[in-house]
Design a protein around this motif. Structure first.
Motif, PDB file in Angstrom:
ATOM      1  N   PHE A  68      -5.806  -7.315  -1.692  1.00  0.00           N
ATOM      2  CA  PHE A  68      -7.095  -7.240  -2.387  1.00  0.00           C
ATOM      3  C   PHE A  68      -7.591  -5.804  -2.289  1.00  0.00           C
ATOM      4  CE2 PHE A  68      -7.814  -8.086   2.022  1.00  0.00           C
ATOM      5  CZ  PHE A  68      -8.953  -7.387   2.360  1.00  0.00           C
ATOM      6  N   THR A  69      -8.677  -5.483  -2.967  1.00  0.00           N
ATOM      7  CA  THR A  69      -9.230  -4.130  -2.932  1.00  0.00           C
ATOM      8  C   THR A  69      -9.732  -3.820  -1.527  1.00  0.00           C
ATOM      9  OG1 THR A  69      -9.897  -4.299  -5.246  1.00  0.00           O
ATOM     10  CG2 THR A  69     -10.888  -2.542  -3.938  1.00  0.00           C
ATOM     11  N   ASP A  75      -9.230  -3.507   6.375  1.00  0.00           N
ATOM     12  CA  ASP A  75      -8.678  -3.932   5.092  1.00  0.00           C
ATOM     13  C   ASP A  75      -7.566  -2.988   4.642  1.00  0.00           C
ATOM     14  OD1 ASP A  75     -10.578  -5.923   5.142  1.00  0.00           O
ATOM     15  OD2 ASP A  75     -11.972  -4.868   3.823  1.00  0.00           O
ATOM     16  N   LYS A  76      -7.795  -1.685   4.824  1.00  0.00           N
ATOM     17  CA  LYS A  76      -6.796  -0.681   4.435  1.00  0.00           C
ATOM     18  C   LYS A  76      -5.541  -0.804   5.290  1.00  0.00           C
ATOM     19  CE  LYS A  76     -10.253   2.636   2.789  1.00  0.00           C
ATOM     20  NZ  LYS A  76     -10.922   3.951   3.050  1.00  0.00           N
ATOM     21  N   SER A  77      -5.716  -1.122   6.558  1.00  0.00           N
ATOM     22  CA  SER A  77      -4.572  -1.303   7.453  1.00  0.00           C
ATOM     23  C   SER A  77      -3.760  -2.531   7.053  1.00  0.00           C
ATOM     24  CB  SER A  77      -5.053  -1.433   8.902  1.00  0.00           C
ATOM     25  OG  SER A  77      -5.687  -0.251   9.331  1.00  0.00           O
ATOM     26  N   MET A  78      -4.453  -3.601   6.674  1.00  0.00           N
ATOM     27  CA  MET A  78      -3.776  -4.817   6.217  1.00  0.00           C
ATOM     28  C   MET A  78      -3.022  -4.560   4.918  1.00  0.00           C
ATOM     29  SD  MET A  78      -6.933  -7.370   7.174  1.00  0.00           S
ATOM     30  CE  MET A  78      -6.488  -8.659   6.005  1.00  0.00           C
ATOM     31  N   ALA A  81       0.075  -2.529   5.616  1.00  0.00           N
ATOM     32  CA  ALA A  81       1.120  -3.357   6.236  1.00  0.00           C
ATOM     33  C   ALA A  81       1.848  -4.195   5.190  1.00  0.00           C
ATOM     34  CB  ALA A  81       0.501  -4.261   7.295  1.00  0.00           C
ATOM     35  N   ALA A  82       1.103  -4.722   4.228  1.00  0.00           N
ATOM     36  CA  ALA A  82       1.719  -5.533   3.169  1.00  0.00           C
ATOM     37  C   ALA A  82       2.636  -4.693   2.286  1.00  0.00           C
ATOM     38  CB  ALA A  82       0.634  -6.194   2.329  1.00  0.00           C
ATOM     39  N   ILE A  83       2.205  -3.492   1.928  1.00  0.00           N
ATOM     40  CA  ILE A  83       3.030  -2.613   1.099  1.00  0.00           C
ATOM     41  C   ILE A  83       4.307  -2.213   1.830  1.00  0.00           C
ATOM     42  CG2 ILE A  83       3.145  -0.362  -0.055  1.00  0.00           C
ATOM     43  CD1 ILE A  83       1.457  -2.476  -1.508  1.00  0.00           C
ATOM     44  N   LYS A  84       4.197  -1.956   3.127  1.00  0.00           N
ATOM     45  CA  LYS A  84       5.392  -1.624   3.918  1.00  0.00           C
ATOM     46  C   LYS A  84       6.378  -2.789   3.929  1.00  0.00           C
ATOM     47  CE  LYS A  84       6.907   0.155   8.406  1.00  0.00           C
ATOM     48  NZ  LYS A  84       8.078  -0.751   8.471  1.00  0.00           N
ATOM     49  N   MET A 300      -3.382   1.451  12.520  1.00  0.00           N
ATOM     50  CA  MET A 300      -4.709   1.842  12.047  1.00  0.00           C
ATOM     51  C   MET A 300      -4.577   2.927  10.997  1.00  0.00           C
ATOM     52  SD  MET A 300      -7.978   2.934  14.361  1.00  0.00           S
ATOM     53  CE  MET A 300      -9.592   3.223  13.628  1.00  0.00           C
ATOM     54  N   VAL A 301      -5.140   2.682   9.815  1.00  0.00           N
ATOM     55  CA  VAL A 301      -5.037   3.634   8.695  1.00  0.00           C
ATOM     56  C   VAL A 301      -6.300   4.490   8.649  1.00  0.00           C
ATOM     57  CG1 VAL A 301      -4.844   3.876   6.203  1.00  0.00           C
ATOM     58  CG2 VAL A 301      -3.523   2.119   7.393  1.00  0.00           C
TER      59      VAL A 301
END
Length: 301
Positions: A68-69, A75-78, A81-84, A300-301
């Motif tokens: 999601f946005t 949220d950015k860290s999640m 992780a999904a993109i990786k 952590m991003v």
């Protein structure tokens, strides 16, 4: 003469919007409860790796946070992780809730999948809630816009169609030795899973935004005699008002959470959890502290 091994092994990522049913599918694939499941979106925060054996193939499934946005750090860290996970996967299974419309946000997610994945399949989940007359137009709408390698229609709730996915995965993973011992079913540390059990009970018994404002960490796991265990966990919240809600009147809610969690922990550990101590602490800025991300198995991003 050496006979070449016929074993196969590879990564299969489950991606999609929050509440699409990715965690329910993972549990079906593995045959045990690995990922926690609730009715609330964004329950899954980490990429959870769990394993299934099909014929001579070891399949490493990766349950990812719902895409999601992203606005907050967590949220950015999640999202990262999904993109990786998509990048690392041999096969990406895009899980779509068949009861929801196909909108612009879903298009953005699919673009990410296409950009980063080799083989992309569509899984239309929750077909038990939809008639065939409504399901087929939805399937046509999505497949006309995107060239999926394969489309599966399943119900994680009823197990309908799940077994059809395994032969496809088996045919499309590389030939290589298994990466994990056959008896293992997941990669994450035991303390992580114990914390997730308690967090699930909190989410199911709390309302509004409180579940998103807390995290759970397992501080101690002490093995006692005769297959017994003592566990200590800390629930971190952001405000005093949240702490009061989590504890409940005279500690009733926290006691209820502990009772529910302890029963599931005993099933998970296959031993008697004689004591489960839950402590609630206020940490206003916990979402910006790296130690909490390490406990959640997130960068952590």
């Amino acid at each position: 003469m050496t006979i070449k091994s016929q074993k196969k092994c590879g990564y299969v990522a489950l991606v999609g919007r929050p509440n699409a049913g990715k965690s329910s599918l993972l549990n079906r694939f593995v045959g045990e409860k690995i990922s926690i499941i609730t009715h609330k979106a964004q329950t899954t925060r980490s990429c959870i790796r769990a394993f299934a054996i099909y014929q001579e193939t070891q399949i490493i499934f990766i349950d990812t946070p719902g895409l999601f946005t992203a606005k907050k750090t967590i949220d950015k860290s999640m999202f990262s992780a999904a993109i990786k996970a998509i990048n690392d996967a041999d096969i990406v299974l895009y899980v779509k809730d068949s009861c929801t419309i196909f909108d612009e946000s879903e298009t953005e997610i699919l673009e990410q999948c296409i950009k980063h994945s080799n083989k992309l399949c569509l899984i239309l989940n929750k077909i038990d809630k939809l008639s065939r007359e409504k399901l087929l137009p939805l399937c046509n709408e999505i497949t006309q816009s995107y060239n999926f390698d394969k489309v599966f229609m399943v119900s994680a709730k009823t197990n309908n169609g799940i077994s059809d996915i395994f032969p496809y995965i088996n045919n499309n993973l590389p030939q290589m030795n298994w990466l994990y011992p056959e008896e293992e079913i997941a990669e994450m540390p035991q303390r992580f899973f114990l914390a997730e059990i308690t967090r699930e009970k909190l989410i199911l018994n709390l309302h509004d935004e409180i579940p998103y404002a807390l995290t759970v960490e397992t501080d101690k796991c002490k093995k006692l005699k005769n297959k017994r265990m003592r566990i200590e966990q800390t629930i971190y919240v952001e405000r005093q008002s949240q702490k009061k809600i989590v504890i409940g009147h005279k500690g009733a809610l926290l006691k209820h959470i502990g009772s529910l969690a302890r029963v599931e922990m005993q099933d998970f550990l296959r031993c008697d959890v004689v004591d489960l101590f839950l402590f609630v602490k206020i940490s206003p800025d916990w979402q910006n502290k790296i130690q909490h991300y390490k406990a959640m198995a997130l960068d952590m991003v």
